[in-house]
Design a protein around this motif. Structure first.
Motif: not given
Length: 453
Positions: A303-322
């Motif tokens: 099934k492969g895997i999911t890629h994305a270009q230039k994954l950078e900022g990351c933070y937790w907010g409420g009950s989710c990750v952005y």
């Protein structure tokens, strides 16, 4: 569907700049510590700085905390080059401990000084420095927090008050003079670096790390990968054996997994805000240490895997990750083009949603492209470090999606005829939300900004 929003920035330092946003930014802040809206679209036009360092709105002022090449107050050497990701922690007696990455490669102008007990690889020129500020914001200490690492780009804070600094590189020992493998995460105690030393958290993977965010309830650590070439980076989660163990607990190891969105091999192919995917899968990484094959190139099954270009900022907010995809370019191998995305992952539902799309509202050469470091602002919006062409800004974004210029760099690296400016990085706020800290990458400068937030 959510409506598009656009604000054309006018006034000194921002004339002609524009950003287009699609999506409902108000949902980014639900359940976060910043619950109130400022009720305005910014703080007014930027006022030219007579000292030629930083333009700010009227009523705001800055203090230079540290500059590249100045002596460290600890006497350990010079302030290193290329300040990048940063976080602020509560210090003693109402003060602040500021920890700051230095994205130094093997060609860095000023390396992070090697200090006994906190140096990983003597040939690594990157690392972190920490600043101790008193309750009035004055610098009372500045020291090396970790040395001997490389290309320390971003990272993130932990719930127990340490900083996870990320190496955005995957060079092996023997490459570019390195004596040890690189591409790891390291834990740093900003107040007492010797408590954490320089120990790579190997179970969290060896790849081109960018940023992390910790789920404070479950203890899961989410990680972004800013890979430079195809196939692009992955979005990861680390399931620690000791999820709430505190300082040093991540050394006990755990399981590294990569995100698979069924039917979506490349996140750039998704263009419409509000698009949501249920049934997100997490696949064990076959070889987290990438002993023979980079993680993103490993076999994740049919099934492969999911890629994305230039994954950078990351933070937790409420009950989710952005997390942020800074841009995607089809000419570089992405499935489609965009000028920045923010994605939301809901662990309880196993659902991924595209919530915001960035883009220049006029000309792609103008500001408004390539969001990099982001953080939540006291007004209830975002602060975004822009990493695009032309003039460099810190942009504010209100909960209603209105965009305004918060700061503009004035340190010209070029000529009067062909000016150039260094990007901003590491934007963060003090624990009491009264001060914004931000780095100018080149020439390396750390600012503290105060005013009527």
């Amino acid at each position: 569907m959510p409506t598009s929003r656009r604000t054309v920035l006018a006034g000194t330092g921002a004339l002609g700049a524009s950003i287009a946003f699609s999506g409902d930014l108000s949902e980014l802040f639900a359940g976060t510590a910043f619950a109130q809206e400022a009720g305005r679209s910014g703080y007014g036009p930027l006022v030219p700085d007579p000292d030629g360092l930083l333009d700010l709105p009227k009523g705001f002022r800055y203090r230079v905390l540290s500059r590249e090449g100045d002596p460290l107050r600890s006497g350990q050497g010079e302030v290193p080059s290329n300040p990048d990701g940063m976080a602020a922690f509560a210090g003693r007696h109402g003060g602040v401990n500021l920890v700051r990455n230095h994205e130094n490669r093997h060609t860095a102008a000023i390396r992070v000084p090697a200090v006994k007990g906190i140096t990983y690889d003597p040939m690594g020129m990157g690392g972190c420095t920490s600043l101790a500020l008193d309750r009035r914001g004055r610098v009372i200490g500045e020291q090396v927090a970790i040395a001997g690492t490389s290309t320390n780009c971003a990272g993130g804070p932990t719930p127990w008050g340490t900083w996870l600094t990320c190496e955005e590189i995957e060079d092996r020992a023997g490459t570019n003079g390195y004596t040890k493998d690189h591409g790891f995460i390291f834990e740093v105690d900003p107040s007492d670096p010797r408590r954490t030393g320089a120990v790579p958290l190997t179970a969290m993977g060896r790849f081109q790390h960018e940023a992390i965010a910790v789920d404070p309830g479950r203890g899961v650590v989410y990680e972004t990968e800013d890979a430079f070439d195809r196939p692009f980076g992955l979005f990861y989660r680390f399931l620690p054996k000791r999820p709430h163990g505190g300082l040093g607990s991540l050394r006990a190891g755990g399981r590294l997994q990569a995100m698979r969105v069924p039917g979506v091999p490349d996140l750039s192919s998704v263009q419409e805000t509000g698009t949501s995917f249920s049934g997100v899968e997490w696949v064990d990484v076959p070889d987290p240490l990438a002993q023979s094959t980079p993680v993103r190139l490993q076999d994740f099954g049919p099934k492969g895997i999911t890629h994305a270009q230039k994954l950078e900022g990351c933070y937790w907010g409420g009950s989710c990750v952005y997390f942020v995809s800074s841009y995607a370019r089809s000419r570089e191998g992405s499935a489609a083009d965009h000028f920045g995305q923010i994605w939301r992952y809901e662990p309880a539902a196993g659902r991924l949603t595209l919530v915001v799309v960035f883009g220049p509202g006029t000309d792609v050469q103008l500001p408004g492209e390539e969001p990099d470091n982001i953080c939540l602002a006291p007004s209830g919006g975002l602060m975004v470090c822009e990493d695009g062409a032309g003039a460099q800004h810190v942009f504010g974004v209100t909960r209603r999606g209105e965009v305004y210029a918060m700061a503009r760099g004035r340190q010209n690296l070029g000529t009067e005829e062909a000016p150039e400016w260094g990007e901003f990085a590491g934007v963060t706020f003090s624990p009491d939300h009264d001060t914004m800290y931000v780095n100018c990458y080149t020439p390396g400068t750390t600012f503290a900004v105060t005013g009527p937030w």
